[in-house]
Scaffold this motif. Structure first.
Motif, mmCIF file in Angstrom:
data_model
loop_
_atom_site.group_PDB
_atom_site.id
_atom_site.type_symbol
_atom_site.label_atom_id
_atom_site.label_comp_id
_atom_site.label_asym_id
_atom_site.label_seq_id
_atom_site.Cartn_x
_atom_site.Cartn_y
_atom_site.Cartn_z
ATOM 1 N N ASN A 437 0.817 -1.218 0.000
ATOM 2 C CA ASN A 437 0.000 0.000 0.000
ATOM 3 C C ASN A 437 0.856 1.277 0.000
ATOM 4 O O ASN A 437 0.432 2.325 0.498
ATOM 5 C CB ASN A 437 -0.939 0.015 1.216
ATOM 6 N N CYS A 438 2.038 1.190 -0.598
ATOM 7 C CA CYS A 438 2.935 2.350 -0.728
ATOM 8 C C CYS A 438 3.552 2.345 -2.119
ATOM 9 O O CYS A 438 3.637 1.308 -2.783
ATOM 10 C CB CYS A 438 4.052 2.312 0.308
ATOM 11 N N PHE A 439 3.990 3.525 -2.547
ATOM 12 C CA PHE A 439 4.755 3.655 -3.777
ATOM 13 C C PHE A 439 6.223 3.860 -3.425
ATOM 14 O O PHE A 439 6.558 4.611 -2.510
ATOM 15 C CB PHE A 439 4.284 4.837 -4.618
ATOM 16 N N ILE A 440 7.110 3.182 -4.153
ATOM 17 C CA ILE A 440 8.559 3.431 -4.082
ATOM 18 C C ILE A 440 8.917 4.128 -5.383
ATOM 19 O O ILE A 440 8.660 3.579 -6.470
ATOM 20 C CB ILE A 440 9.368 2.137 -3.933
ATOM 21 N N VAL A 441 9.479 5.333 -5.303
ATOM 22 C CA VAL A 441 9.774 6.100 -6.520
ATOM 23 C C VAL A 441 11.239 6.529 -6.508
ATOM 24 O O VAL A 441 11.835 6.753 -5.448
ATOM 25 C CB VAL A 441 8.875 7.341 -6.644
ATOM 26 N N SER A 442 11.828 6.628 -7.718
ATOM 27 C CA SER A 442 13.152 7.235 -7.873
ATOM 28 C C SER A 442 12.946 8.648 -8.405
ATOM 29 O O SER A 442 12.054 8.897 -9.224
ATOM 30 C CB SER A 442 14.028 6.415 -8.817
ATOM 31 N N CYS A 443 13.767 9.579 -7.922
ATOM 32 C CA CYS A 443 13.576 10.991 -8.238
ATOM 33 C C CYS A 443 14.873 11.582 -8.767
ATOM 34 O O CYS A 443 15.977 11.166 -8.404
ATOM 35 C CB CYS A 443 13.131 11.779 -7.001
ATOM 36 N N LEU A 444 14.710 12.623 -9.612
ATOM 37 C CA LEU A 444 15.853 13.377 -10.117
ATOM 38 C C LEU A 444 15.750 14.808 -9.606
ATOM 39 O O LEU A 444 14.664 15.333 -9.383
ATOM 40 C CB LEU A 444 15.869 13.379 -11.646
ATOM 41 N N GLY A 445 16.916 15.431 -9.460
ATOM 42 C CA GLY A 445 16.997 16.844 -9.090
ATOM 43 C C GLY A 445 16.367 17.215 -7.760
ATOM 44 O O GLY A 445 15.364 17.924 -7.755
ATOM 45 N N ILE A 451 9.793 6.719 -0.400
ATOM 46 C CA ILE A 451 8.601 5.897 -0.149
ATOM 47 C C ILE A 451 7.447 6.861 0.083
ATOM 48 O O ILE A 451 7.517 7.747 0.948
ATOM 49 C CB ILE A 451 8.809 4.983 1.064
ATOM 50 N N LEU A 452 6.369 6.698 -0.719
ATOM 51 C CA LEU A 452 5.215 7.583 -0.649
ATOM 52 C C LEU A 452 3.989 6.807 -0.211
ATOM 53 O O LEU A 452 3.841 5.611 -0.500
ATOM 54 C CB LEU A 452 4.937 8.215 -2.018
ATOM 55 N N SER A 453 3.098 7.493 0.473
ATOM 56 C CA SER A 453 1.794 6.910 0.762
ATOM 57 C C SER A 453 0.966 6.934 -0.517
ATOM 58 O O SER A 453 1.355 7.528 -1.527
ATOM 59 C CB SER A 453 1.092 7.708 1.863
ATOM 60 N N LYS A 460 9.516 8.186 3.599
ATOM 61 C CA LYS A 460 10.958 8.098 3.806
ATOM 62 C C LYS A 460 11.674 8.619 2.567
ATOM 63 O O LYS A 460 11.150 8.528 1.452
ATOM 64 C CB LYS A 460 11.400 6.655 4.086
ATOM 65 N N THR A 461 12.895 9.118 2.784
ATOM 66 C CA THR A 461 13.743 9.574 1.687
ATOM 67 C C THR A 461 15.130 8.978 1.862
ATOM 68 O O THR A 461 15.715 9.041 2.943
ATOM 69 C CB THR A 461 13.862 11.109 1.658
#
Length: 590
Positions: A437-445, A451-453, A460-461
């Motif tokens: 029930n969470c999203f794990i995303v990779s981010c730029l800049g 980890i997002l709800s 978390k970052t």
């Protein structure tokens, strides 16, 4: 010619040195200039007399006839014509003019050798040769006499050696015969004793064999119980799934009955109090779908087959946990999709493949068959889609980096869009995965993993290591292990894959010279990791701990700049997206 003059004792003819120097070939000499110390032909003599009228010229009858045709080692084009008595060395004209200027006794070689055969020095030399020849003959006579004496000495020594050797061999053979005779006497006495001991030994070994079989049987039973115990949790999922089905049937039946009988009050109460029950059913169903199978094999211990080792060892089997399963792929078919940049692939089911067309801002839906695929629909977006992940059987999430957004898309059973929900964020989202029930995303800049709800709130970052160093530069894609304990991130710029725990600890890093600019990354049901090498034109298979298993697919399989990869466990297929083409491979276990 010079060569014939040098190699023959019959032909004695000198050639013109002037003609040789100017490359006019070999012309017979008819005169000799005493002042120049040179032999000349008729023509050169005529011109030389005009130019050097004071030089003394000797004709063919009076010129030196003892010719020396050796060439100078320093000046290969020049004849040796002089001898320096001070330096005790021969010389050509160049050597005389340059190296013996200060020498006072440099003479023309043919001139100074005149009458040498009548000289005392030559006669003394001949006498010495004759004396040496006589001495050699005397030595030969003496050598022959001594050789006969040596031959007799060798013959006598060989005879004595042979006689002594024959005596030793005879004595040795007799000793062996004595040993055999003594042994034969012992055999008869031993046989009776051994027969008795064999009977006793057979009884003892039979008892040990029975005990050993019992021990092995117990070890085998224990091993089977451990195998069953290992799979117990997974097998319980079947009963858990059955309970979910029964609960859903009961809930559906109650609602249908209340609706049919017009019991709106009962229907209202059911709707209010079964919402949480439906949510629990949904979560449990997702857990069943994501259930992780422990991979193991029965490992036998390599025991030396001796009586002592077999009796003393107590462990004969053990379960070895497998971190990965080596795969083998066989090409099935192509999809020529005319999509320049396939930024992501997702096998939504065994019959549905979703493709993100980054450049044309759309999602393409293909229906999969056993040996072909058919495009059935397009979904057009307002901006460029990057990555896609499965949320449930009919729901996916897509990242849009330019809009800093995640879009949830819900499909009907026939894969038609029912609705979508946008989750707006403040980061440039590229890779995405869904779990618990969470999203794990990779981010730029800046580069990070978050980890997002489900509402897009940051839980978390992860961007720094324990020593404060940046973890990533361009983390374009990521995925999650089947047991939801690890996050795998591919970094385009660093050329490697990082494994993080869910509390941000770096567990492993995979870097290999054969992996260039890694792109999309997926895992299979056994925990194996597959990553695209965009500029290395290959797909790497890694263990869950990021050790290299093998290069699964490469240029030999006609791979060219693979950017995206997907895996369907139900039909065991691997999908590889390249410019304008998707290759589909059947996967099996080695």
């Amino acid at each position: 010619m010079a060569s014939s003059t040098q190699d023959s004792d019959e032909v004695k003819e000198m050639y013109c040195e002037e003609c040789e120097k100017h490359g006019d070939g070999y012309t017979p000499a008819v005169a000799f200039c005493v002042d120049c110390v040179e032999y000349k032909c008729v023509t050169c003599q005529k011109y030389h007399k005009r130019q050097s009228k004071t030089h003394k010229i000797l004709d063919s009858d009076s010129m030196p006839q003892d010719f020396y045709f050796e060439k100078c080692s320093t000046h290969p084009q020049m004849l040796i014509k002089f001898y320096c008595s001070e330096c005790c060395i021969e010389a050509c004209q160049e050597c005389k003019d340059n190296g013996h200027v200060k020498c006072c006794d440099v003479n023309h070689l043919p001139t100074i050798v005149s009458g040498i055969q009548q000289s005392d020095h030559f006669k003394e030399f001949q006498q010495n040769l004759n004396n040496l020849s006589a001495d050699i003959k005397d030595a030969e006579k003496l050598l022959n006499a001594k050789s006969k004496e040596v031959d007799k000495q060798e013959e006598k020594a060989n005879k004595a050696c042979k006689e002594h050797a024959d005596q030793l061999i005879a004595a040795y053979i007799q000793q062996h015969q004595d040993v055999i005779d003594d042994f034969d006497k012992t055999v008869e006495e031993t046989i009776a004793r051994l027969k008795k001991e064999r009977l006793e030994l057979d009884e003892e070994l039979s008892e040990k064999e029975s005990n050993f079989k019992n021990k092995i049987t117990k070890a085998e039973i224990d091993m089977k119980e451990e195998v069953v115990s290992t799979n117990t949790n997974f097998k319980l999922l079947k009963s858990k799934h059955f309970n979910l089905v029964e609960n859903l049937k009961a809930l559906t039946a109650d609602l249908e009955q209340a609706q049919k009988l017009g019991q709106n009050c009962k229907l209202f109460i059911k709707l209010k109090f079964t919402k949480q029950l439906c949510e629990n059913i949904r979560e449990n169903n997702e857990q069943i779908q994501q259930a992780y199978i422990d991979r193991f094999k029965c490992k036998t211990y390599n025991i030396q087959p001796t009586e002592l080792s077999l009796e003393s060892d107590t462990r004969f089997f053990t379960l070895e946990r497998l971190s990965t399963v080596e795969r083998r792929v066989v090409f099935n078919f192509d999809i020529n999709c005319n999509i320049d940049i396939i930024s992501s692939l997702l096998a939504l089911s065994e019959t549905t493949l979703l493709i993100l067309d980054y450049r044309k801002c759309r999602q393409v839906i293909y229906k999969l068959g056993t040996s072909q695929a058919i495009c059935i629909d397009y979904i057009t977006f307002e901006t460029n889609p990057f990555d896609i992940t499965k949320v449930s059987d009919y729901k996916v999430a897509v990242t849009f980096p330019n809009e800093r957004m995640i879009r949830l898309i819900t499909f009907s059973k026939d894969i038609k869009v029912l609705n979508f929900t946008d989750i707006q964020g403040n980061d440039i989202y590229t890779g995405i995965a869904y779990t618990n029930n969470c999203f794990i995303v990779s981010c730029l800049g800046p580069a990070s993993v978050k980890i997002l709800s489900m509402l897009g709130e940051i839980v978390k970052t992860f961007d720094k290591s324990d020593n404060g160093q940046n973890l990533f530069i361009e983390p374009w894609y990521l995925t999650v292990s089947p047991d939801n304990t690890m996050i795998y991130i591919s970094d385009w710029d660093k050329h490697y894959v990082t494994c993080l725990t869910f509390d941000g600890k770096v567990k492993a890093i995979y870097k290999d010279d054969q992996l260039k600019t890694p792109q999309q990354i997926v895992v299979d049901e056994y925990g194996s990791v597959y990553v695209c090498g965009f500029n290395s034109y290959n797909i790497h298979q890694l263990t869950s701990g990021l050790t290299k298993v093998k290069i699964l697919v490469d240029q030999n399989d006609r791979l060219h700049q693979p950017r995206s990869v997907a895996y369907c466990p139900n039909i065991m297929r691997l999908f590889v997206g390249m410019p304008n083409n998707i290759k589909i491979f059947n996967v099996s276990i080695e």
